[in-house]
Design a protein around this motif. Sequence first.
Motif, PDB file in Angstrom:
ATOM      1  N   GLU A 382       0.978  -0.987   0.168  1.00 14.08           N
ATOM      2  CA  GLU A 382      -0.064  -0.092   0.270  1.00 14.08           C
ATOM      3  C   GLU A 382       0.653   0.930   0.102  1.00 14.08           C
ATOM      4  N   LEU A 383       0.333   2.410  -1.026  1.00 14.97           N
ATOM      5  CA  LEU A 383       1.466   3.336  -1.028  1.00 14.97           C
ATOM      6  C   LEU A 383       0.673   4.604  -0.935  1.00 14.97           C
ATOM      7  N   ILE A 384       1.204   5.602   0.242  1.00 18.03           N
ATOM      8  CA  ILE A 384       0.684   6.892   0.598  1.00 18.03           C
ATOM      9  C   ILE A 384       1.164   8.495   0.280  1.00 18.03           C
ATOM     10  N   SER A 385       0.740   8.183  -0.294  1.00 18.09           N
ATOM     11  CA  SER A 385       1.842   9.786  -0.338  1.00 18.09           C
ATOM     12  C   SER A 385       1.083  10.986  -0.123  1.00 18.09           C
ATOM     13  N   PRO A 386       0.996  11.598   0.653  1.00 20.21           N
ATOM     14  CA  PRO A 386       0.387  12.966  -0.096  1.00 20.21           C
ATOM     15  C   PRO A 386       1.228  14.478  -0.093  1.00 20.21           C
ATOM     16  N   PRO A 387       0.961  15.191  -0.931  1.00 23.16           N
ATOM     17  CA  PRO A 387       1.832  16.155  -1.936  1.00 23.16           C
ATOM     18  C   PRO A 387       2.165  16.855  -0.869  1.00 23.16           C
ATOM     19  N   GLY A 388       3.440  17.125  -0.922  1.00 24.74           N
ATOM     20  CA  GLY A 388       4.604  17.810  -0.224  1.00 24.74           C
ATOM     21  C   GLY A 388       4.754  16.824   1.269  1.00 24.74           C
ATOM     22  N   GLN A 389       4.280  15.913   1.537  1.00 20.70           N
ATOM     23  CA  GLN A 389       4.313  15.085   2.617  1.00 20.70           C
ATOM     24  C   GLN A 389       5.147  14.037   3.110  1.00 20.70           C
ATOM     25  N   GLY A 390       6.402  13.946   2.086  1.00 20.76           N
ATOM     26  CA  GLY A 390       6.863  12.655   1.782  1.00 20.76           C
ATOM     27  C   GLY A 390       5.668  10.859   1.736  1.00 20.76           C
ATOM     28  N   THR A 391       6.541  10.039   1.560  1.00 23.58           N
ATOM     29  CA  THR A 391       6.038   8.952   0.606  1.00 23.58           C
ATOM     30  C   THR A 391       5.879   7.953   1.658  1.00 23.58           C
ATOM     31  N   GLU A 392       4.509   7.207   2.122  1.00 23.13           N
ATOM     32  CA  GLU A 392       4.934   5.753   2.866  1.00 23.13           C
ATOM     33  C   GLU A 392       4.423   4.736   2.034  1.00 23.13           C
ATOM     34  N   VAL A 393       5.432   3.368   2.373  1.00 23.99           N
ATOM     35  CA  VAL A 393       5.260   1.901   1.635  1.00 23.99           C
ATOM     36  C   VAL A 393       4.649   1.336   2.211  1.00 23.99           C
ATOM     37  N   GLU A 394       4.049   0.769   2.737  1.00 25.29           N
ATOM     38  CA  GLU A 394       3.678  -0.234   4.012  1.00 25.29           C
ATOM     39  C   GLU A 394       4.000  -1.581   2.656  1.00 25.29           C
ATOM     40  N   LEU A 395       4.356  -2.434   3.168  1.00 21.76           N
ATOM     41  CA  LEU A 395       4.050  -4.234   3.418  1.00 21.76           C
ATOM     42  C   LEU A 395       4.092  -5.275   3.623  1.00 21.76           C
ATOM     43  N   LYS A 396       3.023  -5.749   3.303  1.00 17.70           N
ATOM     44  CA  LYS A 396       2.607  -6.929   4.365  1.00 17.70           C
ATOM     45  C   LYS A 396       3.036  -8.660   3.897  1.00 17.70           C
ATOM     46  N   VAL A 397       3.334  -9.198   4.515  1.00 17.92           N
ATOM     47  CA  VAL A 397       3.343 -10.784   4.020  1.00 17.92           C
ATOM     48  C   VAL A 397       3.785 -11.425   5.032  1.00 17.92           C
ATOM     49  N   PRO A 398       2.587 -12.556   5.168  1.00 17.03           N
ATOM     50  CA  PRO A 398       1.876 -13.223   5.559  1.00 17.03           C
ATOM     51  C   PRO A 398       3.829 -14.579   6.248  1.00 17.03           C
ATOM     52  N   LYS A 399       3.321 -14.279   7.207  1.00 11.14           N
ATOM     53  CA  LYS A 399       3.963 -15.659   7.966  1.00 11.14           C
ATOM     54  C   LYS A 399       3.995 -16.987   6.655  1.00 11.14           C
ATOM     55  N   ILE A 400       3.534 -17.716   6.315  1.00  8.61           N
ATOM     56  CA  ILE A 400       2.797 -18.963   5.525  1.00  8.61           C
ATOM     57  C   ILE A 400       2.314 -17.789   4.295  1.00  8.61           C
ATOM     58  N   SER A 401       3.348 -17.898   3.291  1.00  4.84           N
ATOM     59  CA  SER A 401       2.880 -17.555   2.009  1.00  4.84           C
ATOM     60  C   SER A 401       2.218 -18.257   1.495  1.00  4.84           C
ATOM     61  N   ARG A 402       1.363 -17.388   0.808  1.00  3.78           N
ATOM     62  CA  ARG A 402       0.346 -18.452  -0.345  1.00  3.78           C
ATOM     63  C   ARG A 402       0.764 -18.111  -1.314  1.00  3.78           C
ATOM     64  N   GLY A 403       2.412 -17.255  -2.311  1.00  6.08           N
ATOM     65  CA  GLY A 403       2.456 -17.040  -3.475  1.00  6.08           C
ATOM     66  C   GLY A 403       3.460 -17.945  -3.494  1.00  6.08           C
ATOM     67  N   LYS A 404       3.439 -18.073  -5.259  1.00  8.66           N
ATOM     68  CA  LYS A 404       4.638 -18.960  -5.715  1.00  8.66           C
ATOM     69  C   LYS A 404       6.137 -19.113  -4.890  1.00  8.66           C
ATOM     70  N   ALA A 405       6.508 -17.891  -4.741  1.00  6.18           N
ATOM     71  CA  ALA A 405       7.799 -17.943  -3.805  1.00  6.18           C
ATOM     72  C   ALA A 405       7.715 -18.330  -2.790  1.00  6.18           C
ATOM     73  N   GLY A 406       6.910 -18.855  -2.170  1.00  7.69           N
ATOM     74  CA  GLY A 406       6.432 -19.889  -0.933  1.00  7.69           C
ATOM     75  C   GLY A 406       6.609 -20.731  -1.229  1.00  7.69           C
ATOM     76  N   GLN A 407       5.809 -20.993  -2.400  1.00  4.73           N
ATOM     77  CA  GLN A 407       6.151 -22.454  -2.155  1.00  4.73           C
ATOM     78  C   GLN A 407       7.370 -23.316  -2.811  1.00  4.73           C
TER      79      GLN A 407
END
Length: 408
Positions: A382-407
């Motif tokens: 999730e990317l939050i970037s109000p103009p003039g107030q910087g940018t914040e990127v929030e990355l969330k990964v489950p402990k048991i990955s469901r994606g390809k990399a976790g398999q």
Amino acid sequence: MAKQVRVMRMSVEQPLWRALTGYRVLTMLYAVGLFASQYDDFDRPGIAIAYYVVLCVWTLATLPRVQNAAACTKRFLAVDLAIALTGIVLTPLVVDQHHIDSGGPTLPSIWTAGSVLAFAIKGGWRWAALASTPVAAANLFERGQPARDTVHNVILVWVASIAIGYVVEVARASERTLARALEIEAATRERERLARDIHDSVLQVLAMVQRRGAVMGGEAAELGRMAGEQEVALRTLVSGGLTSVSRVSRDAAQGAVVHVVDDEPDDESVDGALDLRALLAPYASAKVSLVEPGAPVPLPPPAARELAAAVGAALDNVHRHAGEHARAWILVEDEPDEVIVTVRDDGPGIPEGRLAQAEGEGRLGVAQSIRGRLRDLGGSAELISPPGQGTEVELKVPKISRGKAGQR
């Protein structure tokens, strides 16, 4: 990293073969049971007993033949159908007239349907119609006249076998379509992985050469122009996608075949998890502050590496777009069910609509290097970037990955 090819075979008709195997055994026992219960109706029980011996030996000895389409050969089907027809034709010779007039069963009884169904599963509805025709003729011959119950039974076998054969053909076509879809998905994932790797290395170098060449001028400017052209061409190639060739097994018994190329797991993927803190530590510097838990943050090695690479991509965007004096902070949170990594900077922020415009131009920094990686892990970005107030990127990964990399 070494590659390995996973071959996935899909065959929805395989359960039909297993069901046919059980059907043949059960109907064999049923036919023998009918003979024992109606023994008094038989004028020549010796011929009937001889036939049932042949029927039982043939059914049990040929069970491997009805395990799949490859083993169920045309010669086997012909002999199997001949045994069923022989039993029907022999019925008037071994039973009394009352048995026939009352609509009593033939010697093979409903075992005959199993022979016809084998044709249907093997070759589809056309083979089913071909096998049903002599069975219908034999039943009419056994009765001597087209009685109502005989006609009903003939039509039932005919319609049922043709319907099952048609369903098998549709199932095979669906398998091929599914195999094609799975390979396209695998090719798309591979394209996205290559796009992330290229964006993290080659494209950034080409962009840097273009900018430096424009500043230096002269021959360097020409070199920068050529680097810019190559960057545009490479972005177009990466964004264009790959199309895989559909693979279908030559043996219909094996169903559709899908080849999926995966990264071969290394020793760390097998031995245990990686501490995410160790992968993020190199990013800490005078302008990048790292805040992490006091305890290890374990993740499966592929998931940990992909998450760290996404953090690196977010920091690259900070260095490139937030200015030389911008500062960044990395916050690592180890929750019970997921790991959250937040990358924040004090730059000018991202103008509204800039990300969509960049993605349309083939610049896949956020779309692939960050969001694509997290999507493959079963997480989110999730990317939050109000103009003039910087940018914040929030990355969330489950402990048991469901994606390809976790398999892997």
